[in-house]
Design a protein around this motif. Structure first.
Motif, mmCIF file in Angstrom:
data_model
loop_
_atom_site.group_PDB
_atom_site.id
_atom_site.type_symbol
_atom_site.label_atom_id
_atom_site.label_comp_id
_atom_site.label_asym_id
_atom_site.label_seq_id
_atom_site.Cartn_x
_atom_site.Cartn_y
_atom_site.Cartn_z
ATOM 1 N N GLU A 9 0.791 -1.199 -0.070
ATOM 2 C CA GLU A 9 -0.033 0.031 -0.288
ATOM 3 C C GLU A 9 0.942 1.266 -0.109
ATOM 4 O O GLU A 9 0.543 2.061 -0.475
ATOM 5 C CB GLU A 9 -1.012 -0.109 1.207
ATOM 6 C CG GLU A 9 -1.882 1.124 1.205
ATOM 7 C CD GLU A 9 -2.619 1.363 0.084
ATOM 8 O OE1 GLU A 9 -2.878 2.522 -0.418
ATOM 9 O OE2 GLU A 9 -3.228 0.351 -0.783
ATOM 10 N N GLU A 10 1.943 1.194 0.838
ATOM 11 C CA GLU A 10 2.755 2.624 0.830
ATOM 12 C C GLU A 10 3.201 2.731 -0.620
ATOM 13 O O GLU A 10 3.688 3.656 -0.961
ATOM 14 C CB GLU A 10 3.776 2.413 1.968
ATOM 15 C CG GLU A 10 4.788 3.594 2.184
ATOM 16 C CD GLU A 10 5.551 3.570 3.183
ATOM 17 O OE1 GLU A 10 6.739 3.804 2.931
ATOM 18 O OE2 GLU A 10 5.234 3.112 4.334
ATOM 19 N N GLY A 11 4.061 1.369 -1.348
ATOM 20 C CA GLY A 11 4.293 1.454 -2.517
ATOM 21 C C GLY A 11 3.549 2.035 -3.577
ATOM 22 O O GLY A 11 3.910 2.885 -4.315
ATOM 23 N N ARG A 12 2.094 1.860 -3.278
ATOM 24 C CA ARG A 12 1.226 2.497 -4.291
ATOM 25 C C ARG A 12 1.085 3.759 -4.056
ATOM 26 O O ARG A 12 0.828 4.541 -4.836
ATOM 27 C CB ARG A 12 -0.037 1.614 -4.163
ATOM 28 C CG ARG A 12 0.008 0.185 -4.658
ATOM 29 C CD ARG A 12 -1.338 -0.362 -4.776
ATOM 30 N NE ARG A 12 -1.852 -0.973 -3.433
ATOM 31 C CZ ARG A 12 -1.587 -2.074 -2.812
ATOM 32 N NH1 ARG A 12 -0.625 -2.754 -3.390
ATOM 33 N NH2 ARG A 12 -2.126 -2.517 -1.567
ATOM 34 N N PRO A 90 9.048 4.949 9.681
ATOM 35 C CA PRO A 90 8.806 4.509 8.492
ATOM 36 C C PRO A 90 10.214 3.728 8.128
ATOM 37 O O PRO A 90 11.313 4.108 8.338
ATOM 38 C CB PRO A 90 8.742 5.477 7.506
ATOM 39 C CG PRO A 90 8.359 6.810 8.356
ATOM 40 C CD PRO A 90 8.928 6.500 9.794
ATOM 41 N N ARG A 91 9.965 2.419 7.559
ATOM 42 C CA ARG A 91 11.349 1.585 7.022
ATOM 43 C C ARG A 91 11.152 1.381 5.733
ATOM 44 O O ARG A 91 9.667 1.152 5.045
ATOM 45 C CB ARG A 91 11.335 0.390 7.752
ATOM 46 C CG ARG A 91 11.597 0.496 9.239
ATOM 47 C CD ARG A 91 11.666 -0.894 9.888
ATOM 48 N NE ARG A 91 11.854 -0.809 11.320
ATOM 49 C CZ ARG A 91 13.134 -1.003 11.875
ATOM 50 N NH1 ARG A 91 14.130 -0.997 11.124
ATOM 51 N NH2 ARG A 91 13.117 -0.566 12.979
ATOM 52 N N LEU A 99 19.596 -3.123 0.952
ATOM 53 C CA LEU A 99 19.628 -1.642 1.884
ATOM 54 C C LEU A 99 18.308 -1.619 2.745
ATOM 55 O O LEU A 99 17.048 -1.965 2.286
ATOM 56 C CB LEU A 99 19.906 -0.691 1.275
ATOM 57 C CG LEU A 99 19.391 0.693 2.009
ATOM 58 C CD1 LEU A 99 20.605 0.932 2.787
ATOM 59 C CD2 LEU A 99 19.569 1.969 1.011
ATOM 60 N N VAL A 100 18.291 -1.707 3.914
ATOM 61 C CA VAL A 100 17.164 -1.420 4.935
ATOM 62 C C VAL A 100 17.320 0.186 5.344
ATOM 63 O O VAL A 100 18.360 0.511 5.921
ATOM 64 C CB VAL A 100 17.027 -2.361 6.134
ATOM 65 C CG1 VAL A 100 15.868 -2.035 6.930
ATOM 66 C CG2 VAL A 100 16.703 -3.656 5.688
ATOM 67 N N ARG A 101 16.345 0.900 4.958
ATOM 68 C CA ARG A 101 16.446 2.431 5.315
ATOM 69 C C ARG A 101 15.428 2.786 6.319
ATOM 70 O O ARG A 101 14.425 2.514 6.045
ATOM 71 C CB ARG A 101 16.198 3.173 4.026
ATOM 72 C CG ARG A 101 16.459 4.675 4.102
ATOM 73 C CD ARG A 101 16.203 5.309 2.660
ATOM 74 N NE ARG A 101 16.777 6.583 2.522
ATOM 75 C CZ ARG A 101 16.281 7.479 3.052
ATOM 76 N NH1 ARG A 101 15.177 7.350 3.601
ATOM 77 N NH2 ARG A 101 16.847 8.881 2.798
ATOM 78 N N ARG A 102 15.747 3.251 7.511
ATOM 79 C CA ARG A 102 14.764 3.586 8.536
ATOM 80 C C ARG A 102 14.789 5.467 8.597
ATOM 81 O O ARG A 102 15.739 5.810 8.895
ATOM 82 C CB ARG A 102 15.167 3.103 9.905
ATOM 83 C CG ARG A 102 14.009 3.291 10.843
ATOM 84 C CD ARG A 102 14.277 2.166 12.107
ATOM 85 N NE ARG A 102 15.282 2.445 12.464
ATOM 86 C CZ ARG A 102 15.604 3.047 14.002
ATOM 87 N NH1 ARG A 102 14.665 3.477 14.767
ATOM 88 N NH2 ARG A 102 16.879 2.858 14.465
ATOM 89 N N VAL A 116 18.518 9.463 9.157
ATOM 90 C CA VAL A 116 18.054 8.370 8.487
ATOM 91 C C VAL A 116 19.211 7.507 8.843
ATOM 92 O O VAL A 116 20.311 7.729 8.842
ATOM 93 C CB VAL A 116 18.399 8.629 6.796
ATOM 94 C CG1 VAL A 116 18.179 7.224 6.222
ATOM 95 C CG2 VAL A 116 17.335 9.319 6.449
ATOM 96 N N GLU A 117 18.670 6.075 9.273
ATOM 97 C CA GLU A 117 19.480 4.863 9.476
ATOM 98 C C GLU A 117 19.475 4.118 8.283
ATOM 99 O O GLU A 117 18.406 3.692 7.950
ATOM 100 C CB GLU A 117 18.825 4.307 10.960
ATOM 101 C CG GLU A 117 19.864 2.796 11.018
ATOM 102 C CD GLU A 117 19.270 2.046 12.222
ATOM 103 O OE1 GLU A 117 19.987 1.521 13.142
ATOM 104 O OE2 GLU A 117 17.984 1.904 11.963
ATOM 105 N N GLY A 118 20.818 3.701 8.090
ATOM 106 C CA GLY A 118 20.723 2.798 6.817
ATOM 107 C C GLY A 118 21.438 1.211 7.427
ATOM 108 O O GLY A 118 22.582 1.356 8.358
#
Length: 191
Positions: A9-12, A90-91, A99-102, A116-118
């Motif tokens: 949903e967030e991607g949409r 948000p992640r 990559l995980v971006r928070r 931003v945490e990566g």
């Protein structure tokens, strides 16, 4: 090169925002393809939520639109509250690199900085051709592991505890040499 993972949903909502940004500027898909270096067909699929963008694709689109990735991602969220509990931050996961971006402290109206945490897996590499906003100030602090950061052709090897401060003006690249993931925090400050 795109990715075949379908957006949630967030991607949409992100896909709809990307389409809206292009429409606000009156750009055709061909014009955005020229400005971003992303193929017309990929842009079309991204805007229709037929695939999730990679970090590199988002970086190129944000450069074309003159905004940070965090700001773009915040635009698809409701306005963030002053206090964000860890579970509410948000992640985003890049399916191409892992990559995980928070967004620890996402963009907020009236504030110029964000955190931003990566977390970049061993061997993963991300390259950006240009900064999303020229002169964007970064304070990158490595929390765990090692990170190779290249800025305008100059390589920096950072270990846990190291902090590098810089302004983005050209190409940049992130690489985790391993053996552990690189976990880092970036403070971004708009010029």
């Amino acid at each position: 090169m795109g990715n075949d993972e379908l957006p949630d949903e967030e991607g949409r909502r992100l896909a709809a925002r990307l389409a809206a940004l292009r429409a606000e500027r009156g750009w055709s898909l061909d014009e955005l393809a020229r400005r971003s270096g992303t193929s017309r067909s990929t842009l079309s699929r991204l805007e229709r939520a037929e695939l999730s963008p990679t970090a590199a694709q988002l970086g190129r689109l944000c450069t074309a639109y003159g905004r940070t990735v965090s700001r773009l991602l915040a635009e698809v969220e409701s306005e963030p509250p002053g206090l964000l509990r860890a579970a509410e931050q948000p992640r985003w996961h890049d399916p191409a690199t892992g990559l995980v971006r928070r967004s620890v402290s996402p963009p907020h109206p009236g504030l110029r900085a964000e955190l931003v945490e990566g977390t970049l897996p061993p061997g993963a590499e991300i390259r950006y051709e240009a900064p999303p906003v020229p002169g964007l100030e970064h304070h990158l602090w490595v929390l765990d592991g090692a990170l190779d950061l290249t800025l305008d052709g100059t390589a920096h090897r950072l270990a846990a505890g190291d902090c590098l401060r810089y302004r983005l003006h050209g190409a940049s690249g992130f690489h985790c040499p391993g053996p552990r993931p690189a976990r880092y925090l970036i403070a971004l400050v708009l010029p």
